[in-house]
Design a protein around this motif. Structure first.
Motif, mmCIF file in Angstrom:
data_model
loop_
_atom_site.group_PDB
_atom_site.id
_atom_site.type_symbol
_atom_site.label_atom_id
_atom_site.label_comp_id
_atom_site.label_asym_id
_atom_site.label_seq_id
_atom_site.Cartn_x
_atom_site.Cartn_y
_atom_site.Cartn_z
ATOM 1 N N SER A 1 1.420 6.304 -6.888
ATOM 2 C CA SER A 1 0.315 7.392 -7.393
ATOM 3 C C SER A 1 0.618 8.704 -7.207
ATOM 4 C CB SER A 1 -0.948 7.070 -6.798
ATOM 5 O OG SER A 1 -0.885 6.768 -5.527
ATOM 6 N N ASP A 2 1.550 9.131 -6.093
ATOM 7 C CA ASP A 2 1.759 10.419 -5.749
ATOM 8 C C ASP A 2 2.953 10.818 -7.041
ATOM 9 O OD1 ASP A 2 2.062 10.368 -2.236
ATOM 10 O OD2 ASP A 2 0.325 10.927 -3.616
ATOM 11 N N ILE B 1 0.753 -1.122 -0.113
ATOM 12 C CA ILE B 1 -0.136 -0.093 -0.035
ATOM 13 C C ILE B 1 0.911 1.376 0.072
ATOM 14 C CG2 ILE B 1 -1.641 1.107 1.515
ATOM 15 C CD1 ILE B 1 -2.718 -1.435 2.327
ATOM 16 N N ILE C 1 -11.117 3.901 0.115
ATOM 17 C CA ILE C 1 -10.385 4.989 -0.407
ATOM 18 C C ILE C 1 -9.331 5.526 0.614
ATOM 19 C CG2 ILE C 1 -10.857 7.562 -0.925
ATOM 20 C CD1 ILE C 1 -13.956 6.421 -1.604
ATOM 21 N N SER D 1 -7.704 4.040 3.605
ATOM 22 C CA SER D 1 -6.521 3.547 3.796
ATOM 23 C C SER D 1 -6.073 2.618 2.872
ATOM 24 C CB SER D 1 -6.585 2.769 5.294
ATOM 25 O OG SER D 1 -7.741 1.835 5.097
ATOM 26 N N ASP D 2 -6.938 1.983 2.023
ATOM 27 C CA ASP D 2 -6.325 1.206 1.112
ATOM 28 C C ASP D 2 -5.797 1.859 -0.278
ATOM 29 O OD1 ASP D 2 -6.901 -0.929 2.573
ATOM 30 O OD2 ASP D 2 -8.466 -1.760 1.360
ATOM 31 N N LYS D 3 -6.302 2.973 -0.291
ATOM 32 C CA LYS D 3 -5.667 4.046 -1.600
ATOM 33 C C LYS D 3 -6.067 3.518 -2.702
ATOM 34 C CE LYS D 3 -3.866 7.227 1.439
ATOM 35 N NZ LYS D 3 -4.865 8.319 1.921
ATOM 36 N N GLU E 1 -6.231 7.886 -10.680
ATOM 37 C CA GLU E 1 -5.883 7.759 -9.347
ATOM 38 C C GLU E 1 -6.714 8.703 -8.428
ATOM 39 O OE1 GLU E 1 -3.326 8.710 -11.774
ATOM 40 O OE2 GLU E 1 -3.724 10.902 -11.361
ATOM 41 N N GLN E 2 -6.564 8.733 -7.443
ATOM 42 C CA GLN E 2 -7.009 9.687 -6.352
ATOM 43 C C GLN E 2 -6.461 11.050 -6.598
ATOM 44 O OE1 GLN E 2 -7.913 8.702 -2.391
ATOM 45 N NE2 GLN E 2 -8.038 6.539 -2.563
ATOM 46 N N ASP F 1 -7.224 3.230 -6.427
ATOM 47 C CA ASP F 1 -7.408 4.150 -7.850
ATOM 48 C C ASP F 1 -8.710 4.791 -7.974
ATOM 49 O OD1 ASP F 1 -4.398 4.214 -8.239
ATOM 50 O OD2 ASP F 1 -4.982 2.133 -8.704
ATOM 51 N N GLY G 1 0.935 4.035 -2.774
ATOM 52 C CA GLY G 1 0.800 5.370 -2.578
ATOM 53 C C GLY G 1 1.820 6.176 -3.226
ATOM 54 N N TYR H 1 -14.603 12.247 -0.453
ATOM 55 C CA TYR H 1 -13.294 12.121 -0.946
ATOM 56 C C TYR H 1 -13.246 12.625 -2.389
ATOM 57 C CZ TYR H 1 -12.104 9.019 3.191
ATOM 58 O OH TYR H 1 -11.688 8.704 4.317
#
Lengths: 295, 408
Positions: free
Chosen positions: B26-27, B19, B103, B105-107, B342-343, B109, B23, B130
């Motif tokens: 995706s950042d 994770i 959304i 904690s598991d992040k 991605e978020q 997409d 993360g 979110y």
């Protein structure tokens, strides 16, 4: 203003429905009359009998009415055992309350087993005469509803004669009226109570079969029935079979006629209004009371 | 015991690392460079147990089919799709916790919706909070679109009130002297079932069709004799049932017993049930029903879907599976167009794209209004010669609508 034809049709439907209600409620009033047992599981046994009728039709291709040859004695035996093995162990002082809990559990068990055995799928018996009807002065009488009504007349008439004309019936009525006095004159009230309970459950076998002819059945259906049936026996006077029958026919008729101006949702509340009115003004029931004592 | 504990601990550590790594990726990738080979993780909560487990499993198959078919063609943006499915036990509290977890904690997409209005509304609230795109396969009641959601889209042709639109158009277009004059409505007191019947009622009344019976019955109604008596006494030309399975069947049998013969009969729920024909004595000829999906629909992607779904699951897809697949198609179209998944800022781009565009799906082309309500209508099917055929609308029909219907 509803047409005369619609009112006449509704009266016929109401009478047929009332007959079915009377049959379905008869057992409940017996249990309460004999031993002050509130039998929540009665409607679950109705659905069980309906499933057995459906199953025998599905598997063996026989008419569902024939299933009663097996289910009526079976349910009678089960009723006797139920009373002797379970209910007679409850303490008399808390019997009414504890019987609610006990029979609630039995209802859940029956529902669970039905779901396990037959799944939750909705079932309907497919009869060649399922949608057939007879004309009567412009109204229609469905054959299956007529058969159900006939079953109610035969079962309730038989029950009435049994209570009035046989030694067992006298013993049962004596047990209902005054258990201690009945024991004093030598009636084995325990055995009579067991048979009385069996008789009640035997009416459930007939009632369930009648129900299966014209209804879609599923395991949790019994919860929809127990409320109106309880209302009927309270209005009719607990312990009075003729009272229950009169209340059932009257309520069925009122439900059917109120449906015309008020719609289904409000027409159904007649049961609960009647229940409130009975408890508030005449707790012994509108058709029972003294009548119940004399049967 | 000890070894299994240790294994769990290892698994947790591994998952945590993954994770974290995801993360970080995706950042890094957020600014636009999509060189990442990591899978696109799609988070879903589904009612796999409890009240809605039956349709819930159907929806799961639809999502799985979408992931497999997309991955077999090389994935999205060159990345594989990975589904992360949690079980909410048909429970509205659990579904909220599940999406918080997916959304927060598991992040993941992307997220897509669960089954049924009762679970869609609370989960959509989390997604909204979110700022995630939220396409869902099963929130047809109009309440869903009255919550003010800006990120929600219902991936089906129509909401309940629009299910009968094609039938309404067809009837209104008939010559006034040929069309049914009087209509009887009987609907279950349920937002979905009643919505279907009342959507049609509003349109027909506006066009001058006369309502002669308007009955609403509670879901626990067991006796349909009185309702049938009212309908039979009205001698309505046309009968509309806002029904689910059991009540639809009971009403039809009660009407048969009273020898009522409408020229047209439409029921929203019952006629598509496999047991329907047997339950009403095989007197199905001419009975109409709206449907959101048919495996035979001629849309380009549907042929591929049906063929590959059969290969994967050994059966034809039904409406639940198709709605989930459609959800996947909508999300995929947005991701492909926006070039990201991605978020963060990307989600805004996805939402804006879906608002502005039309998507080709297995249930036809879909577009949405500002509240995420689809702008289409259901197809109308009819029992003809012992099987169900699409009769409306014109471009997709398999047979002509039969009117008046034969006696039942």
């Amino acid at each position: 203003m509803p047409s005369g034809g619609l009112v006449f049709q509704s009266v016929i439907l109401g009478l047929l429905l009332g007959g079915l209600y009377a049959l379905l409620a008869a057992g409940l009033t017996l249990y309460f009359g004999i031993m002050r047992v509130v039998m929540i599981a009665h409607s679950a046994f109705l659905i069980l009998a309906a499933y057995l009728a459906w199953w025998s039709h599905e598997r063996l291709g026989t008419d569902p009415l024939l299933s009663m040859i097996v289910t009526v004695p079976l349910f009678f035996g089960a009723g006797v055992l139920f009373q002797r093995l379970l209910l007679s162990r409850l303490r008399p002082i808390t019997l009414t309350m504890m019987s609610v809990l006990l029979t609630f559990a039995v209802a859940l068990i029956i529902e669970g087993l039905l779901g396990y055995a037959f799944t939750g799928t909705q079932r309907r018996i497919q009869l060649s005469y399922g949608s057939a009807s007879i004309g009567l002065f412009g109204a229609r009488i469905a054959v299956v509803k007529l058969i159900a009504f006939g079953l109610a007349v035969v079962a309730l008439g038989g029950l009435y004669l049994l209570m009035k004309r046989t030694t067992f019936g006298w013993a049962l009525r004596a047990t209902i009226q005054h258990g201690d006095a009945a024991r004093l004159v030598g009636i084995d009230t325990d055995r009579v109570a067991g048979y009385g309970f069996g008789l009640g459950l035997a009416t459930a076998a007939v009632g369930g079969t009648a129900l299966s002819l014209d209804t879609t059945i599923y395991p949790s259906l019994h919860w929809h029935w127990i409320g109106p049936l309880m209302a009927i026996i309270v209005v009719g006077g607990l312990g009075s079979v003729p009272g229950a029958a009169a209340a059932a026919v009257l309520l069925g008729l009122m439900q059917s006629l109120l449906q015309i101006p008020m719609g289904t949702t409000w027409a159904q509340t007649i049961f609960y209004l009647a229940l409130f009115a009975t408890l508030a003004f005449r707790p012994q029931g509108f058709f029972g009371g003294r009548l119940a004592q004399r049967f | 015991m000890r070894s299994s504990l240790r294994r769990t601990r290892w698994a947790t550590a591994l998952a945590a690392t993954t994770i974290l790594a995801l993360g970080a990726c995706s950042d890094d990738g957020g600014d636009g460079g999509q060189a990442s080979d990591d899978p696109i993780v799609v988070g879903i909560s589904l009612p796999l147990t409890g009240d809605f487990s039956e349709p819930g499993k159907g929806v799961q198959e639809g999502y799985e089919a979408w992931a497999k078919i997309t991955n077999d063609k090389g994935g999205l943006l060159g990345r594989q799709i990975e589904l992360k499915i949690l079980d909410d036990q048909s429970n509205a509290d659990r579904v909220v916790a599940d999406y918080e977890q997916l959304i927060g904690s598991d992040k993941v997409d992307l997220v897509v919706g669960p089954f049924s209005t009762r679970l869609v509304v609370p989960s959509a609230r989390v997604a909204e909070e979110y700022g995630m795109l939220f396409v869902e396969p099963a929130g047809a009641a109009k309440e869903v679109f009255e919550q003010g959601f800006k990120n929600l889209f219902y991936a089906a042709p129509a909401v309940a009130n629009d299910h009968y639109n094609h039938l309404a158009e067809y009837l209104i277009a008939m010559p006034p002297d040929k069309r049914p004059q009087t209509v009887a409505y009987a609907a279950m007191d349920d937002p979905f079932a009643q919505g279907t019947a009342y959507g049609l009622k509003a349109k027909l009344e506006a066009a001058g069709f006369k309502t002669v019976v308007d009955e609403v019955y509670p879901p626990n109604t067991t006796d349909f004799g009185s309702i049938a008596a009212k309908i039979a006494a009205s001698k309505a030309d046309m009968l509309v049932g806002g029904s689910q399975y059991q009540d639809g069947v009971n009403l039809i049998v009660a009407l048969q017993q009273l020898a009522y013969q409408p020229k047209l009969a439409a029921f929203s729920g019952a006629p598509t049930n496999p047991e329907f024909a047997k339950a009403i004595g095989n007197k199905t000829e001419g009975v109409l029903s709206p449907t959101g999906y048919t495996p035979g629909a001629p849309y380009e992607s549907n042929k591929e879907f049906v063929e590959k779904f059969k290969a994967q699951f050994g059966k034809e897809p039904e409406e639940d599976q198709a709605n989930a697949y459609t959800t996947g198609q909508v999300v995929a179209a947005a991701v492909t167009a926006a070039g990201c998944a991605e978020q963060g800022d990307c989600q805004k781009k996805l939402v804006d794209w879906v608002h502005a565009n039309k998507v080709e799906t297995v249930v036809g082309p879909l577009s949405w209004d500002a509240a995420g309500k689809p702008q289409g209508a259901h197809m109308i099917q009819q029992w003809l010669g012992g099987s169900i055929k699409i009769v409306l609308p014109e471009p997709v029909k398999e047979a002509d609508l039969l009117y008046p219907k034969p006696a039942w």
